[in-house]
Design a protein around this motif. Sequence first.
Motif, PDB file in Angstrom:
ATOM      1  N   ALA A 141     -32.712  71.839 -57.225  1.00  0.00           N
ATOM      2  CA  ALA A 141     -33.651  70.778 -56.851  1.00  0.00           C
ATOM      3  C   ALA A 141     -35.098  71.218 -57.095  1.00  0.00           C
ATOM      4  CB  ALA A 141     -33.464  70.411 -55.374  1.00  0.00           C
ATOM      5  N   SER A 171     -35.606  66.648 -47.431  1.00  0.00           N
ATOM      6  CA  SER A 171     -36.616  67.696 -47.406  1.00  0.00           C
ATOM      7  C   SER A 171     -36.699  68.382 -48.772  1.00  0.00           C
ATOM      8  CB  SER A 171     -36.305  68.716 -46.308  1.00  0.00           C
ATOM      9  OG  SER A 171     -35.126  69.406 -46.616  1.00  0.00           O
ATOM     10  N   ASN A 229     -25.694  66.392 -41.061  1.00  0.00           N
ATOM     11  CA  ASN A 229     -27.016  65.802 -41.050  1.00  0.00           C
ATOM     12  C   ASN A 229     -27.624  65.892 -42.447  1.00  0.00           C
ATOM     13  OD1 ASN A 229     -28.941  64.581 -39.646  1.00  0.00           O
ATOM     14  ND2 ASN A 229     -29.307  66.277 -38.217  1.00  0.00           N
ATOM     15  N   PHE A 281     -38.854  74.072 -45.832  1.00  0.00           N
ATOM     16  CA  PHE A 281     -38.621  73.502 -44.509  1.00  0.00           C
ATOM     17  C   PHE A 281     -37.478  74.241 -43.826  1.00  0.00           C
ATOM     18  CE2 PHE A 281     -37.082  69.599 -41.999  1.00  0.00           C
ATOM     19  CZ  PHE A 281     -37.923  69.888 -40.949  1.00  0.00           C
ATOM     20  N   ASN A 286     -28.546  66.783 -60.652  1.00  0.00           N
ATOM     21  CA  ASN A 286     -28.135  67.735 -59.615  1.00  0.00           C
ATOM     22  C   ASN A 286     -27.557  67.038 -58.398  1.00  0.00           C
ATOM     23  OD1 ASN A 286     -28.998  70.055 -61.006  1.00  0.00           O
ATOM     24  ND2 ASN A 286     -31.097  69.515 -60.494  1.00  0.00           N
ATOM     25  N   ARG A 309     -36.394  58.979 -52.048  1.00  0.00           N
ATOM     26  CA  ARG A 309     -35.271  58.252 -51.448  1.00  0.00           C
ATOM     27  C   ARG A 309     -34.580  57.368 -52.478  1.00  0.00           C
ATOM     28  NH1 ARG A 309     -36.862  57.021 -45.160  1.00  0.00           N
ATOM     29  NH2 ARG A 309     -37.785  59.041 -44.774  1.00  0.00           N
ATOM     30  N   ALA A 359     -35.264  56.150 -40.699  1.00  0.00           N
ATOM     31  CA  ALA A 359     -35.888  57.300 -40.051  1.00  0.00           C
ATOM     32  C   ALA A 359     -34.827  58.368 -39.835  1.00  0.00           C
ATOM     33  CB  ALA A 359     -36.470  56.877 -38.708  1.00  0.00           C
ATOM     34  N   PHE A 360     -35.173  59.618 -40.130  1.00  0.00           N
ATOM     35  CA  PHE A 360     -34.171  60.681 -39.976  1.00  0.00           C
ATOM     36  C   PHE A 360     -34.515  61.593 -38.814  1.00  0.00           C
ATOM     37  CE2 PHE A 360     -34.199  59.581 -44.496  1.00  0.00           C
ATOM     38  CZ  PHE A 360     -32.917  59.055 -44.563  1.00  0.00           C
ATOM     39  N   LYS A 418     -43.016  68.000 -51.872  1.00  0.00           N
ATOM     40  CA  LYS A 418     -41.847  68.704 -51.346  1.00  0.00           C
ATOM     41  C   LYS A 418     -41.458  69.921 -52.188  1.00  0.00           C
ATOM     42  CE  LYS A 418     -40.086  65.087 -48.465  1.00  0.00           C
ATOM     43  NZ  LYS A 418     -39.186  63.955 -48.300  1.00  0.00           N
ATOM     44  N   GLU A 419     -41.854  69.877 -53.441  1.00  0.00           N
ATOM     45  CA  GLU A 419     -41.657  71.025 -54.325  1.00  0.00           C
ATOM     46  C   GLU A 419     -42.346  72.267 -53.743  1.00  0.00           C
ATOM     47  OE1 GLU A 419     -39.918  72.456 -57.491  1.00  0.00           O
ATOM     48  OE2 GLU A 419     -40.148  70.294 -57.698  1.00  0.00           O
ATOM     49  N   MET A 476     -42.944  65.845 -42.927  1.00  0.00           N
ATOM     50  CA  MET A 476     -41.944  65.971 -43.982  1.00  0.00           C
ATOM     51  C   MET A 476     -41.567  64.621 -44.586  1.00  0.00           C
ATOM     52  SD  MET A 476     -41.193  69.098 -44.484  1.00  0.00           S
ATOM     53  CE  MET A 476     -39.840  68.759 -45.613  1.00  0.00           C
ATOM     54  N   ASN A 477     -42.190  63.552 -44.102  1.00  0.00           N
ATOM     55  CA  ASN A 477     -41.868  62.200 -44.554  1.00  0.00           C
ATOM     56  C   ASN A 477     -40.432  61.803 -44.210  1.00  0.00           C
ATOM     57  OD1 ASN A 477     -42.834  59.808 -45.718  1.00  0.00           O
ATOM     58  ND2 ASN A 477     -41.835  60.246 -47.662  1.00  0.00           N
ATOM     59  N   LEU A 478     -39.856  62.466 -43.215  1.00  0.00           N
ATOM     60  CA  LEU A 478     -38.544  62.041 -42.722  1.00  0.00           C
ATOM     61  C   LEU A 478     -38.749  60.824 -41.829  1.00  0.00           C
ATOM     62  CD1 LEU A 478     -37.025  65.529 -41.815  1.00  0.00           C
ATOM     63  CD2 LEU A 478     -36.437  64.108 -43.764  1.00  0.00           C
ATOM     64  N   LEU A 479     -39.946  60.712 -41.313  1.00  0.00           N
ATOM     65  CA  LEU A 479     -40.389  59.528 -40.582  1.00  0.00           C
ATOM     66  C   LEU A 479     -41.661  59.061 -41.253  1.00  0.00           C
ATOM     67  CD1 LEU A 479     -40.213  60.505 -36.811  1.00  0.00           C
ATOM     68  CD2 LEU A 479     -38.787  58.842 -37.971  1.00  0.00           C
ATOM     69  N   ARG A 480     -41.885  57.753 -41.217  1.00  0.00           N
ATOM     70  CA  ARG A 480     -43.135  57.239 -41.774  1.00  0.00           C
ATOM     71  C   ARG A 480     -44.007  56.687 -40.673  1.00  0.00           C
ATOM     72  NH1 ARG A 480     -40.661  55.043 -47.434  1.00  0.00           N
ATOM     73  NH2 ARG A 480     -39.958  57.126 -47.959  1.00  0.00           N
ATOM     74  N   PRO A 515     -37.152  68.206 -52.999  1.00  0.00           N
ATOM     75  CA  PRO A 515     -38.022  67.347 -53.815  1.00  0.00           C
ATOM     76  C   PRO A 515     -37.278  66.213 -54.527  1.00  0.00           C
ATOM     77  CG  PRO A 515     -37.855  69.553 -54.778  1.00  0.00           C
ATOM     78  CD  PRO A 515     -37.079  69.573 -53.519  1.00  0.00           C
ATOM     79  N   TYR A 516     -36.798  65.270 -53.754  1.00  0.00           N
ATOM     80  CA  TYR A 516     -36.209  64.047 -54.302  1.00  0.00           C
ATOM     81  C   TYR A 516     -36.859  62.872 -53.589  1.00  0.00           C
ATOM     82  CZ  TYR A 516     -32.324  67.019 -55.889  1.00  0.00           C
ATOM     83  OH  TYR A 516     -31.570  67.985 -56.486  1.00  0.00           O
ATOM     84  N   TYR A 558     -35.004  74.144 -40.764  1.00  0.00           N
ATOM     85  CA  TYR A 558     -34.528  73.075 -39.903  1.00  0.00           C
ATOM     86  C   TYR A 558     -34.192  73.545 -38.505  1.00  0.00           C
ATOM     87  CZ  TYR A 558     -33.435  72.140 -44.733  1.00  0.00           C
ATOM     88  OH  TYR A 558     -33.497  72.036 -46.071  1.00  0.00           O
ATOM     89  N   VAL A 612     -28.085  71.675 -40.962  1.00  0.00           N
ATOM     90  CA  VAL A 612     -28.027  70.458 -41.760  1.00  0.00           C
ATOM     91  C   VAL A 612     -27.126  70.665 -42.982  1.00  0.00           C
ATOM     92  CG1 VAL A 612     -30.298  69.632 -41.071  1.00  0.00           C
ATOM     93  CG2 VAL A 612     -30.079  71.076 -43.080  1.00  0.00           C
ATOM     94  N   GLU A 640     -44.418  62.225 -53.507  1.00  0.00           N
ATOM     95  CA  GLU A 640     -43.398  62.818 -52.638  1.00  0.00           C
ATOM     96  C   GLU A 640     -42.759  64.074 -53.241  1.00  0.00           C
ATOM     97  OE1 GLU A 640     -40.647  60.147 -50.825  1.00  0.00           O
ATOM     98  OE2 GLU A 640     -39.831  61.821 -49.677  1.00  0.00           O
ATOM     99  N   LYS A 641     -42.356  63.972 -54.507  1.00  0.00           N
ATOM    100  CA  LYS A 641     -41.661  65.119 -55.122  1.00  0.00           C
ATOM    101  C   LYS A 641     -42.579  66.325 -55.271  1.00  0.00           C
ATOM    102  CE  LYS A 641     -38.670  64.367 -58.471  1.00  0.00           C
ATOM    103  NZ  LYS A 641     -38.123  63.788 -59.717  1.00  0.00           N
TER     104      LYS A 641
END
Lengths: 289, 201
Positions: free
Chosen positions: A103, B63, B56, A80, B3, B68, B200-201, A75-76, A50-54, B65-66, A82, A86, A71-72
């Motif tokens: 989004a 997660s 969180n 996900f 948004n 960082r 890192a998340f 994720k589109e 998920m690119n939450l970590l690289r 589509p944005y 959880y 969250v 990335e966008k």
Amino acid sequence: MEPVIEFTNVTKQFKGFAVENMDLQVNKGFVTGFIGANGAGKSTTIKLMMNLLRPDEGEVRVFGLDYATHEKAIKERIGFVYDGNVFYEGMNLKDIQRIVGPAYRHWDGALFRQYAEQFELPLNKAVKTFSKGMQMKASLALALSHQAELIIMDEPTAGLDPIFRRELLDLLQDIMLDGERTIFFSTHITSDLDRIADYIAFIKKGKLMFNQSIHEVAENYGLVRGSLELLDRDTEKLFVHVDRTASGFEALTSDVRKTEDVFGEAAVIERASLEDIMYFTNRSDVQHV
Amino acid sequence: MFNLIKRDVIIQKKQLLLFVPFIVFFILMDAHPVLIFLVVSLYVPFNALAFDEKTNVNVLLNSLPYTRKQIIASRYLGTIVYMAASIGVAIISLTLAHQSFTVTHVALSVGLFLLFSAMTFPLFYVLKPGYIFPIVMLSFFLFVGGGPALLRLMDDSLQGLIQFVMDLPMTTLLTGFLAVAIILYSISWAVSSVVYERKAF
């Protein structure tokens, strides 16, 4: 076969733990179950997806695209689900939908309301009053409402009662019917996988032990029982791990055919369940110590 | 992006109902206009950050589509938007209450607000959730309490500089102050972006 997720030599180091040199392919149109003991690296792997970590090294590609430039777009197309809540606790689903919906380009508000109704989720009640199962359903409803091609779920069945677990698995089967979707989910409840998984990926201490179709797993792995005289340095090489008792041995093999050739009628070979595979593989380094 | 900025209002719509009473309270307390403009500007952005700290939310946002960069940009741009809107409401309220204020008051509060935001925003991305609020409070008191003391301490060596600054016309002084605040705010934005990019998340 077209891979949706592709890890090439991915390494991510932490203090005292690392996912190392992982090569993983998740195939399009199938359900892949991701198993491993607690702390084996399942959540870390999912966060890398998920690119939450690289990754420190190696490459993660999703839909053939890399996160650095797409990335966008990636994720589109991912929904996900959880592990844990969250969402803003005091908020209701209607407001959460107002944040999540816009989004996505392909957000379908009507579809979301339909899922909310199907899952019996109240739209005007604060999410913090939801049970664990309802929170999971809420997360799933959001993930399904933007025509995601890939659904990634971190421990979706953990903490759910058996009835809802069964309902969830049926639902996942339904959404797989069009053949366009791919599901990747982690679990340590192996009976979930017998029901719906096409592929099983197994991680142990940050290393991917195997990623095979459920048929391959059934064909390759076997539980072997026999008397202790059958064991010697050569025959033990056939086993992932051997448990000895006074009356004989029980062992796991990852090559049923060869084991049959070697032992013939002398040993009993049965189908190994995923739980057997997890259990013996996790104990395998006890043997080497 | 829009948004993400709108999100700040959605998460605190209940708190927003208290926004006007909040202004009225300060007007009734006969607070200085600079203080009023400053606190109303703080209201929306810092409330939003307090909300974000409790959940969180970074996992959720990342997660979606944005990128960082967009998430950080929305924080810094959104803050300006909400500051402008809040000051607008405060101006209307003050006018209705027949309280006097000047453009200088507004400019001074904007500068102070940008300075404070520039210093505190990166903390929300550097520190672990839970530690942030106490540290922001502490730094606020150090800033308010320690700042003047420090200035007194350096009085002698700064005498020449202070004299020079004091001799400047008010508009030059204000423009300079605002320019410094905007530059620091931009630097803060860049710092937060870099920090968040590596998180890192």
